[in-house]
Design a protein around this motif. Structure first.
Motif, PDB file in Angstrom:
ATOM      1  N   ILE A 147      -8.219 -10.295  -5.042  1.00  0.00           N
ATOM      2  CA  ILE A 147      -7.986  -9.380  -6.296  1.00  0.00           C
ATOM      3  C   ILE A 147      -6.760  -8.908  -6.477  1.00  0.00           C
ATOM      4  CG2 ILE A 147      -9.015  -6.829  -6.686  1.00  0.00           C
ATOM      5  CD1 ILE A 147     -11.642  -8.490  -6.431  1.00  0.00           C
ATOM      6  N   ASP A 148      -6.331  -9.425  -7.723  1.00  0.00           N
ATOM      7  CA  ASP A 148      -5.098  -9.095  -8.068  1.00  0.00           C
ATOM      8  C   ASP A 148      -4.991  -7.862  -8.756  1.00  0.00           C
ATOM      9  OD1 ASP A 148      -2.420  -9.141  -9.087  1.00  0.00           O
ATOM     10  OD2 ASP A 148      -2.437 -11.334  -9.520  1.00  0.00           O
ATOM     11  N   ALA A 149      -4.733  -6.790  -8.022  1.00  0.00           N
ATOM     12  CA  ALA A 149      -4.834  -5.592  -8.624  1.00  0.00           C
ATOM     13  C   ALA A 149      -4.197  -4.671  -7.908  1.00  0.00           C
ATOM     14  CB  ALA A 149      -6.212  -5.081  -9.100  1.00  0.00           C
ATOM     15  N   PRO A 150      -3.615  -3.239  -8.483  1.00  0.00           N
ATOM     16  CA  PRO A 150      -3.105  -2.249  -7.607  1.00  0.00           C
ATOM     17  C   PRO A 150      -3.981  -1.766  -6.358  1.00  0.00           C
ATOM     18  CG  PRO A 150      -2.591  -2.039  -9.815  1.00  0.00           C
ATOM     19  CD  PRO A 150      -3.428  -3.041  -9.860  1.00  0.00           C
ATOM     20  N   CYS A 151      -3.476  -1.788  -5.395  1.00  0.00           N
ATOM     21  CA  CYS A 151      -4.443  -1.276  -4.340  1.00  0.00           C
ATOM     22  C   CYS A 151      -5.164  -0.066  -4.492  1.00  0.00           C
ATOM     23  CB  CYS A 151      -3.740  -1.206  -3.067  1.00  0.00           C
ATOM     24  SG  CYS A 151      -2.585  -2.371  -2.544  1.00  0.00           S
ATOM     25  N   ALA A 152      -4.492   0.991  -4.912  1.00  0.00           N
ATOM     26  CA  ALA A 152      -5.303   2.392  -5.256  1.00  0.00           C
ATOM     27  C   ALA A 152      -6.339   1.991  -6.120  1.00  0.00           C
ATOM     28  CB  ALA A 152      -4.360   3.515  -5.697  1.00  0.00           C
ATOM     29  N   GLU A 153      -6.109   1.253  -7.100  1.00  0.00           N
ATOM     30  CA  GLU A 153      -7.320   1.042  -8.207  1.00  0.00           C
ATOM     31  C   GLU A 153      -8.268   0.236  -7.581  1.00  0.00           C
ATOM     32  OE1 GLU A 153      -5.938  -0.731 -11.669  1.00  0.00           O
ATOM     33  OE2 GLU A 153      -4.194   0.774 -11.898  1.00  0.00           O
ATOM     34  N   ALA A 154      -8.067  -0.756  -6.669  1.00  0.00           N
ATOM     35  CA  ALA A 154      -9.088  -1.431  -6.191  1.00  0.00           C
ATOM     36  C   ALA A 154     -10.150  -0.867  -5.391  1.00  0.00           C
ATOM     37  CB  ALA A 154      -8.382  -2.623  -5.606  1.00  0.00           C
ATOM     38  N   LEU A 155      -9.339   0.225  -4.595  1.00  0.00           N
ATOM     39  CA  LEU A 155     -10.280   0.428  -3.477  1.00  0.00           C
ATOM     40  C   LEU A 155     -10.695   2.386  -3.869  1.00  0.00           C
ATOM     41  CD1 LEU A 155      -8.178  -0.275  -0.465  1.00  0.00           C
ATOM     42  CD2 LEU A 155     -10.006  -1.457  -1.104  1.00  0.00           C
ATOM     43  N   GLU A 156     -10.578   2.573  -5.031  1.00  0.00           N
ATOM     44  CA  GLU A 156     -10.822   3.673  -5.598  1.00  0.00           C
ATOM     45  C   GLU A 156     -12.320   4.415  -5.343  1.00  0.00           C
ATOM     46  OE1 GLU A 156     -10.161   6.390  -9.703  1.00  0.00           O
ATOM     47  OE2 GLU A 156     -10.243   4.435  -9.571  1.00  0.00           O
ATOM     48  N   PHE A 157     -13.024   3.187  -5.342  1.00  0.00           N
ATOM     49  CA  PHE A 157     -14.466   3.347  -5.121  1.00  0.00           C
ATOM     50  C   PHE A 157     -14.852   4.004  -3.583  1.00  0.00           C
ATOM     51  CE2 PHE A 157     -13.990  -0.973  -3.772  1.00  0.00           C
ATOM     52  CZ  PHE A 157     -15.102  -1.030  -2.734  1.00  0.00           C
TER      53      PHE A 157
ATOM     54  N   ILE B 268       0.750  -1.222   0.082  1.00  0.00           N
ATOM     55  CA  ILE B 268      -0.035   0.002  -0.060  1.00  0.00           C
ATOM     56  C   ILE B 268       0.927   1.420   0.083  1.00  0.00           C
ATOM     57  CG2 ILE B 268      -1.864  -1.266   1.250  1.00  0.00           C
ATOM     58  CD1 ILE B 268      -1.009   0.722   3.612  1.00  0.00           C
ATOM     59  N   SER B 269       2.179   1.357   0.342  1.00  0.00           N
ATOM     60  CA  SER B 269       3.030   2.220   0.436  1.00  0.00           C
ATOM     61  C   SER B 269       3.788   2.584  -0.829  1.00  0.00           C
ATOM     62  CB  SER B 269       4.104   2.539   1.627  1.00  0.00           C
ATOM     63  OG  SER B 269       2.871   2.320   2.915  1.00  0.00           O
ATOM     64  N   THR B 270       3.843   1.711  -1.811  1.00  0.00           N
ATOM     65  CA  THR B 270       4.593   1.834  -2.801  1.00  0.00           C
ATOM     66  C   THR B 270       4.311   3.086  -3.655  1.00  0.00           C
ATOM     67  OG1 THR B 270       3.350   0.370  -4.262  1.00  0.00           O
ATOM     68  CG2 THR B 270       5.142  -0.623  -3.145  1.00  0.00           C
ATOM     69  N   ASP B 271       3.218   3.510  -3.677  1.00  0.00           N
ATOM     70  CA  ASP B 271       2.686   4.664  -4.522  1.00  0.00           C
ATOM     71  C   ASP B 271       3.179   5.936  -3.607  1.00  0.00           C
ATOM     72  OD1 ASP B 271       1.532   3.301  -6.432  1.00  0.00           O
ATOM     73  OD2 ASP B 271      -0.530   3.633  -5.819  1.00  0.00           O
ATOM     74  N   SER B 272       3.744   6.020  -2.306  1.00  0.00           N
ATOM     75  CA  SER B 272       4.359   7.027  -1.599  1.00  0.00           C
ATOM     76  C   SER B 272       5.753   6.954  -1.900  1.00  0.00           C
ATOM     77  CB  SER B 272       3.897   6.774  -0.186  1.00  0.00           C
ATOM     78  OG  SER B 272       2.721   6.920   0.132  1.00  0.00           O
ATOM     79  N   GLY B 273       6.233   6.097  -2.338  1.00  0.00           N
ATOM     80  CA  GLY B 273       7.661   6.071  -2.762  1.00  0.00           C
ATOM     81  C   GLY B 273       8.454   4.950  -2.168  1.00  0.00           C
TER      82      GLY B 273
ATOM     83  N   PRO C 151       1.084  10.107   2.536  1.00  0.00           N
ATOM     84  CA  PRO C 151       0.083   9.132   2.258  1.00  0.00           C
ATOM     85  C   PRO C 151      -0.386   9.306   0.964  1.00  0.00           C
ATOM     86  CG  PRO C 151      -0.408  10.230   4.603  1.00  0.00           C
ATOM     87  CD  PRO C 151       0.822  10.915   3.805  1.00  0.00           C
ATOM     88  N   ASN C 152      -1.028   8.035   0.498  1.00  0.00           N
ATOM     89  CA  ASN C 152      -1.450   8.000  -1.048  1.00  0.00           C
ATOM     90  C   ASN C 152      -2.964   7.675  -0.975  1.00  0.00           C
ATOM     91  OD1 ASN C 152      -1.593   4.965  -1.171  1.00  0.00           O
ATOM     92  ND2 ASN C 152       0.554   5.018  -1.176  1.00  0.00           N
ATOM     93  N   ALA C 153      -3.332   7.415  -2.124  1.00  0.00           N
ATOM     94  CA  ALA C 153      -4.821   7.238  -2.374  1.00  0.00           C
ATOM     95  C   ALA C 153      -5.292   5.929  -1.717  1.00  0.00           C
ATOM     96  CB  ALA C 153      -5.287   7.124  -3.857  1.00  0.00           C
ATOM     97  N   THR C 154      -4.487   4.876  -1.450  1.00  0.00           N
ATOM     98  CA  THR C 154      -4.833   3.610  -0.565  1.00  0.00           C
ATOM     99  C   THR C 154      -5.098   4.218   0.885  1.00  0.00           C
ATOM    100  OG1 THR C 154      -3.600   2.396  -2.306  1.00  0.00           O
ATOM    101  CG2 THR C 154      -4.260   1.580  -0.110  1.00  0.00           C
TER     102      THR C 154
END
Length: 277
Positions: free
Chosen positions: A263-273, A31-36, A84-87
């Protein structure tokens, strides 16, 4: 992932969350990869790099402590500024809906708290604080960074690729020259306030997590391969007790045979809703 497949995955995850109003949430490095902040494992669950330092080596080998803190001096400059990121924000939204019984994170970056989550247990501790292993003296990591740089000014200009533990892939240097600050109160060994490999998770954290999954309706795992037993045990126990389990992660997880929904997907995409309402 095609748009059609993504929509189907979103629908299944949304239905899972809507059907279970009290969720035990477990998060990991993904979940933290999008935060670098890099993660540890590839899609097959294998180490991407040399495994992290062990508790035994850190406590008993000066050379290990010198190497760790030299790498940490370099890596903390970016890790300490991670945001923090979108996730993280999606999980805050889930908590605000009243659906998080407890969020247990295997991460040590405190990004859940920065994002606004309140019902959080840092299973493996927090990297933004150091402590003496003899007298329990504590200090913020930013202040300890000042000590590291003051004692090792010639290391301050170095740079290297970030590593998952807030350190950096700093190799090819003579770490024996690195001056590690002792505890100012008793002269003891100062360690980041995190659980190293080979070190036990404090009992109160395990007990809090155990109570939470027992009281929850279901388990939601986000961004973890669950290869480390300290987190996997809660998912395995919950599944054995008949709790539904959903995982959101890129690649395999140790709990794949146990899950109700994968769910085999990036966390941010999967939880965007969760951020749409």
């Amino acid at each position: 992932m095609s748009a059609q497949v993504q929509d189907a995955a979103d629908t299944r995850l949304r239905e899972f969350i809507d059907a279970h109003p009290r969720l035990f949430v477990l998060t990991g490095a993904g979940i933290s990869t999008d935060s670098g902040i890099p993660d540890y494992r590839d899609r097959a669950g294998q180490w991407k790099r040399t495994p992290p330092v062990t508790y035994q080596a850190f406590m008993h080998e000066l050379a290990t402590r010198q190497r760790y803190w030299a790498r940490s001096l370099v890596g903390w400059r970016r890790f300490g500024r991670a945001a923090p990121n979108a996730t993280h924000r999606a999980l805050v939204a889930l908590e605000q809906r009243g659906q998080v019984e407890l969020l247990v994170t295997q991460n040590v970056d405190r990004l859940h708290q920065q994002a606004g989550s309140e019902r959080v247990v840092d299973l493996h501790g927090r990297l933004d604080e150091v402590r003496c292993m003899a007298c329990d003296w504590r200090q913020g990591r930013h202040d300890f960074q000042h000590q590291l740089v003051t004692r090792n000014a010639d290391w301050a200009h170095l740079d290297a690729a970030d590593a998952p533990d807030g350190d950096a892939d700093l190799d090819g240097h003579d770490f024996s020259r690195f001056d590690v600050p002792p505890c100012p109160a008793c002269g003891g060994i100062v360690k980041p306030d995190v659980v190293f490999f080979g070190e036990n998770v404090p009992r109160e954290r395990v007990e809090a997590a155990t109570r939470a999954w027992a009281e929850a309706d279901a388990v939601l795992v986000v961004g973890s391969s669950l290869m480390v037993f300290s987190g996997y045990r809660f998912v395995a126990a919950a599944a054995k007790a008949g709790k539904p389990v959903a995982t959101v992660n890129l690649g395999v997880t140790r709990a794949d045979p146990l899950v109700t929904l994968k769910i085999d997907a990036p966390c941010a995409e999967a939880l965007e809703f969760l951020l749409e309402s």
